[in-house]
Enzyme design. Structure first.
Site, PDB file in Angstrom:
ATOM      1  N   CYS A   1      -0.702 -12.248   9.690  1.00  0.00           N
ATOM      2  CA  CYS A   1       0.709 -11.858   9.780  1.00  0.00           C
ATOM      3  C   CYS A   1       0.948 -10.494  10.438  1.00  0.00           C
ATOM      4  O   CYS A   1       0.877 -10.392  11.652  1.00  0.00           O
ATOM      5  CB  CYS A   1       1.324 -11.935   8.388  1.00  0.00           C
TER       6      CYS A   1
ATOM      7  N   HIS B   1      -0.884 -16.477   5.089  1.00  0.00           N
ATOM      8  CA  HIS B   1      -1.358 -15.859   3.858  1.00  0.00           C
ATOM      9  C   HIS B   1      -1.793 -17.037   2.993  1.00  0.00           C
ATOM     10  O   HIS B   1      -1.863 -18.162   3.455  1.00  0.00           O
ATOM     11  CB  HIS B   1      -0.205 -15.138   3.153  1.00  0.00           C
TER      12      HIS B   1
HETATM   13  N1  GLN Z   1       6.695  -7.297   8.871  1.00  0.00           N
HETATM   14  C1  GLN Z   1       6.305  -8.491   9.521  1.00  0.00           C
HETATM   15  C2  GLN Z   1       7.352  -9.582   9.535  1.00  0.00           C
HETATM   16  O1  GLN Z   1       8.126  -9.715   8.601  1.00  0.00           O
HETATM   17  C3  GLN Z   1       5.023  -8.985   8.883  1.00  0.00           C
HETATM   18  C4  GLN Z   1       5.182  -9.568   7.515  1.00  0.00           C
HETATM   19  C5  GLN Z   1       3.904  -9.964   6.865  1.00  0.00           C
HETATM   20  O2  GLN Z   1       2.850  -9.451   7.170  1.00  0.00           O
HETATM   21  N2  GLN Z   1       3.995 -10.879   5.905  1.00  0.00           N
HETATM   22  O3  GLN Z   1       7.405 -10.340  10.492  1.00  0.00           O
END
Ligand code: GLN
Length: 241
Positions: free
Chosen positions: A91, A189
């Site tokens: 992510c 995740h």
């Molecule tokens: N901040 C980023 C987004 O919302 C990554 C989020 C995350 O790593 N879950 O796209």
């Protein structure tokens, strides 16, 4: 001895991404392979070499916070990537392995561009939920996504997989993540590795091959994990339209 660098272990580590380290450790122990986990965060000395690099997700603010440090260690990560070192970036770190992430304030957080030309722009809606991705090499990969970023691939990288359930890279296409050499960038995740032993084995095997030439990697019996994976795929088929 396999050296595993856990990138931004304090700053970029959400939704159970730590489970990826635990899964790697567990598999390496069962294989009887020696390993060392090197925790890296802002300002630390970056290790001389690495056999696997793992990075997790994080809020936009954390991505901002690591920005300068990430640019400082960029040459080292680029060199490792060129050498074929396997990496798994989830992510927020996936986004920063691309060209840039543009937040909802219009601020551009520069990425490493190791996943060349991959661009991410924050959307109005968060893409949240369980996800199943199909890939020829890994089969059905299950995980959980939660991001505002909408990611667009360039012709220079291949998608990690094709979305069966969920959103993946963006709301319009069906691609999920990106893969280049032995580097996997993905929104999954979950954490991804305990739920998908094929991906865990791939990283370990790639690390061994990369370090020792071809290594006689003996596949473990992953039936329990694979059955859990199958079960989740079936459940999601029923629950997600
Ligand atoms: N901040 C980023 C987004 O919302 C990554 C989020 C995350 O790593 N879950 O796209």
């Amino acid at each position: 001895m396999l050296k595993i660098v856990w990138l931004y272990w304090k700053s970029m580590n959400i939704y159970g991404d730590y489970g990826n380290i635990l899964a790697l450790e567990k598999q390496l122990k069962i294989h009887g392979l020696k390993y060392q986990i090197i925790r890296y965060d802002i300002g630390d000395k970056f290790p001389k070499d690495a056999d696997i690099v793992i990075g997790g997700g994080g809020q936009d603010s954390s991505q901002n916070k690591i920005q300068d440090d990430l640019m400082a260690i960029a040459p080292k990560l680029i060199e490792l990537a060129k050498k074929g070192v396997p990496m798994l970036m989830i992510c927020g770190m996936y986004q920063l392995f691309g060209n840039y992430f543009e937040t909802s304030n219009g601020e551009k957080i520069k990425g490493l561009n190791i996943l060349e030309g991959v661009k991410t722009v924050a959307g109005d809606e968060r893409l949240i939920g369980n996800i199943v991705v199909k890939d020829d090499r890994f089969g059905d990969v299950v995980g959980y996504e939660n991001h505002s970023g909408q990611t667009y691939l360039s012709g220079k990288v291949k998608p990690f997989g094709k979305v069966k359930n969920g959103c993946g890279n963006n709301m319009t296409g069906s691609s999920e993540g990106a893969i280049y050499k032995n580097i996997i960038g993905t929104y999954l995740h979950g954490p991804i590795l305990p739920k998908n032993p094929n991906v865990t084995d791939y990283l370990i095997k790639a690390a061994l091959d990369n370090k020792y030439g071809t290594y006689d990697f003996i596949e473990l019996n992953n039936d329990i994990e694979l059955n859990a994976n199958k079960h989740m795929v079936e459940l999601l088929k029923k629950s997600i339209k």
